[in-house]
Design a protein around this motif. Structure first.
Motif, PDB file in Angstrom:
ATOM      1  N   TYR A 127     -10.146   3.335   2.246  1.00  0.00           N
ATOM      2  CA  TYR A 127      -8.982   3.312   2.075  1.00  0.00           C
ATOM      3  C   TYR A 127      -8.561   3.291   3.827  1.00  0.00           C
ATOM      4  O   TYR A 127      -7.796   2.300   3.878  1.00  0.00           O
ATOM      5  CB  TYR A 127      -8.072   4.305   1.449  1.00  0.00           C
ATOM      6  N   SER A 128      -9.608   4.489   4.195  1.00  0.00           N
ATOM      7  CA  SER A 128      -9.488   3.586   6.539  1.00  0.00           C
ATOM      8  C   SER A 128      -9.375   2.448   6.373  1.00  0.00           C
ATOM      9  O   SER A 128      -8.559   1.959   7.566  1.00  0.00           O
ATOM     10  CB  SER A 128     -10.314   5.246   6.849  1.00  0.00           C
ATOM     11  N   VAL A 129      -9.692   2.354   6.210  1.00  0.00           N
ATOM     12  CA  VAL A 129     -10.763   0.974   6.435  1.00  0.00           C
ATOM     13  C   VAL A 129      -9.726  -0.874   5.627  1.00  0.00           C
ATOM     14  O   VAL A 129      -9.479  -0.822   7.013  1.00  0.00           O
ATOM     15  CB  VAL A 129     -12.247   0.524   6.001  1.00  0.00           C
ATOM     16  N   GLY A 130      -9.531  -0.124   5.277  1.00  0.00           N
ATOM     17  CA  GLY A 130      -8.872  -1.283   3.918  1.00  0.00           C
ATOM     18  C   GLY A 130      -6.984  -1.328   4.345  1.00  0.00           C
ATOM     19  O   GLY A 130      -6.579  -2.377   5.025  1.00  0.00           O
ATOM     20  N   SER A 131      -6.777   0.469   4.837  1.00  0.00           N
ATOM     21  CA  SER A 131      -5.687   0.152   5.487  1.00  0.00           C
ATOM     22  C   SER A 131      -5.096  -1.039   6.658  1.00  0.00           C
ATOM     23  O   SER A 131      -3.891  -0.720   7.190  1.00  0.00           O
ATOM     24  CB  SER A 131      -4.725   1.560   5.169  1.00  0.00           C
ATOM     25  N   GLY A 132      -6.233  -0.552   7.508  1.00  0.00           N
ATOM     26  CA  GLY A 132      -6.248  -1.058   8.845  1.00  0.00           C
ATOM     27  C   GLY A 132      -6.396   0.403   9.780  1.00  0.00           C
ATOM     28  O   GLY A 132      -6.193  -0.081  11.077  1.00  0.00           O
ATOM     29  N   ARG A 133      -6.503   1.135   9.503  1.00  0.00           N
ATOM     30  CA  ARG A 133      -6.021   2.519  10.295  1.00  0.00           C
ATOM     31  C   ARG A 133      -7.022   2.426  10.912  1.00  0.00           C
ATOM     32  O   ARG A 133      -7.080   2.753  12.254  1.00  0.00           O
ATOM     33  CB  ARG A 133      -5.836   3.680   9.116  1.00  0.00           C
ATOM     34  N   ALA A 134      -8.143   2.744  10.729  1.00  0.00           N
ATOM     35  CA  ALA A 134      -9.733   2.614  11.161  1.00  0.00           C
ATOM     36  C   ALA A 134      -9.844   1.565  12.594  1.00  0.00           C
ATOM     37  O   ALA A 134     -10.232   2.126  13.687  1.00  0.00           O
ATOM     38  CB  ALA A 134     -10.912   1.926   9.941  1.00  0.00           C
ATOM     39  N   GLY A 135      -9.682   0.351  12.084  1.00  0.00           N
ATOM     40  CA  GLY A 135      -9.415  -0.792  13.275  1.00  0.00           C
ATOM     41  C   GLY A 135      -8.870  -0.849  14.534  1.00  0.00           C
ATOM     42  O   GLY A 135      -9.399  -0.853  15.336  1.00  0.00           O
ATOM     43  N   TYR A 136      -7.411  -0.213  14.051  1.00  0.00           N
ATOM     44  CA  TYR A 136      -6.620   0.567  14.744  1.00  0.00           C
ATOM     45  C   TYR A 136      -7.010   1.195  15.747  1.00  0.00           C
ATOM     46  O   TYR A 136      -6.367   1.374  17.022  1.00  0.00           O
ATOM     47  CB  TYR A 136      -5.074   0.587  13.754  1.00  0.00           C
ATOM     48  N   ILE A 137      -7.245   2.619  15.243  1.00  0.00           N
ATOM     49  CA  ILE A 137      -7.671   3.993  15.978  1.00  0.00           C
ATOM     50  C   ILE A 137      -9.240   3.335  17.424  1.00  0.00           C
ATOM     51  O   ILE A 137      -8.929   3.062  18.134  1.00  0.00           O
ATOM     52  CB  ILE A 137      -8.451   4.963  15.186  1.00  0.00           C
ATOM     53  N   GLN A 138      -9.965   2.148  16.613  1.00  0.00           N
ATOM     54  CA  GLN A 138     -11.011   1.615  16.568  1.00  0.00           C
ATOM     55  C   GLN A 138     -10.937   0.717  18.665  1.00  0.00           C
ATOM     56  O   GLN A 138     -10.808   1.278  19.033  1.00  0.00           O
ATOM     57  CB  GLN A 138     -12.744   0.674  16.277  1.00  0.00           C
ATOM     58  N   LYS A 139     -10.067   0.259  18.284  1.00  0.00           N
ATOM     59  CA  LYS A 139      -9.154  -1.029  19.278  1.00  0.00           C
ATOM     60  C   LYS A 139      -8.796   0.643  19.957  1.00  0.00           C
ATOM     61  O   LYS A 139      -8.642  -0.357  21.150  1.00  0.00           O
ATOM     62  CB  LYS A 139      -8.110  -1.968  18.520  1.00  0.00           C
ATOM     63  N   HIS A 140      -7.554   1.192  19.695  1.00  0.00           N
ATOM     64  CA  HIS A 140      -7.049   1.703  20.792  1.00  0.00           C
ATOM     65  C   HIS A 140      -7.523   3.564  21.352  1.00  0.00           C
ATOM     66  O   HIS A 140      -7.068   3.918  22.284  1.00  0.00           O
ATOM     67  CB  HIS A 140      -5.403   2.213  20.243  1.00  0.00           C
ATOM     68  N   TRP A 141      -8.653   3.408  20.540  1.00  0.00           N
ATOM     69  CA  TRP A 141      -8.836   5.009  21.260  1.00  0.00           C
ATOM     70  C   TRP A 141     -10.705   4.718  21.018  1.00  0.00           C
ATOM     71  O   TRP A 141     -11.321   6.086  21.851  1.00  0.00           O
ATOM     72  CB  TRP A 141      -8.513   5.907  20.427  1.00  0.00           C
ATOM     73  N   GLY A 142     -11.403   4.041  21.168  1.00  0.00           N
ATOM     74  CA  GLY A 142     -12.909   3.955  20.650  1.00  0.00           C
ATOM     75  C   GLY A 142     -13.377   3.971  19.689  1.00  0.00           C
ATOM     76  O   GLY A 142     -12.810   4.564  18.753  1.00  0.00           O
TER      77      GLY A 142
END
Length: 180
Positions: A161-176
């Protein structure tokens, strides 16, 4: 050992499943409960909240010891879990119940939340305005048992869910790496 009484902090960050893990098992965090707040329906169910007719947000309520984990630190962790520029929900979860908000329990929390939102806006990290609301705390209703500690009970589905929703990628992009 502190004899301080736990304080409450309440955050809406989209799907409440994703708002437990970042705070869980930190020194000074006494408990984290997934639930519903901000609306007009008493003791709502997940189905009612999901219908966007109750006015409630999916949220987490955290009990914490201020001397061990400050409210400022809670705010810092909160901001790093969400897209604070999205007024329509979070990632692929859309609608009022998935909007972001900080629910303050006293004037000090309100001031600290407003200050942290302004600092984030001024930081230039985001090209769009910060739209996360800061609202007075309202009654909090714990979600059904199957929603509590979801990331521990269903680790594979949680990760998917975290990856598929886009949340994990967004957090990675903005916060590392340290925040996904």
């Amino acid at each position: 050992m502190s004899d301080s009484q736990p304080k409450k902090a309440t955050f809406a960050g989209g799907c409440f499943w994703c708002m437990v893990k970042p705070f869980d098992e930190q020194p000074g965090i006494e408990s984290i409960v997934s639930g519903y707040t901000g609306g007009h329906t008493e003791s709502p169910t997940y189905e009612e909240v999901s219908s966007d007719t109750t006015g409630h947000y999916e949220a987490v309520q955290i009990e914490y010891i201020e001397e061990q984990f400050s409210y400022e630190k809670l705010l810092e962790v909160f901001w790093q879990q969400i897209d604070p520029t999205d007024a329509g929900g979070q990632f692929f979860d859309r609608g009022h119940s998935y909007k972001t908000a900080i629910f303050y329990h006293d004037e000090q929390q309100k001031q600290l939340a407003e200050n942290s939102r302004q600092e984030l806006q001024n930081s230039g990290r985001f090209s769009k305005p910060i739209v996360t609301e800061i609202l007075p705390a309202k009654p909090f209703y714990p979600a059904e048992d199957y929603h509590q500690d979801y990331y521990k009970k269903n680790p594979a589905r949680y990760q998917q869910y975290s990856v598929g929703s886009g949340r994990a990628g967004y957090i990675q992009k903005h916060w590392g790496d340290n925040n996904a």
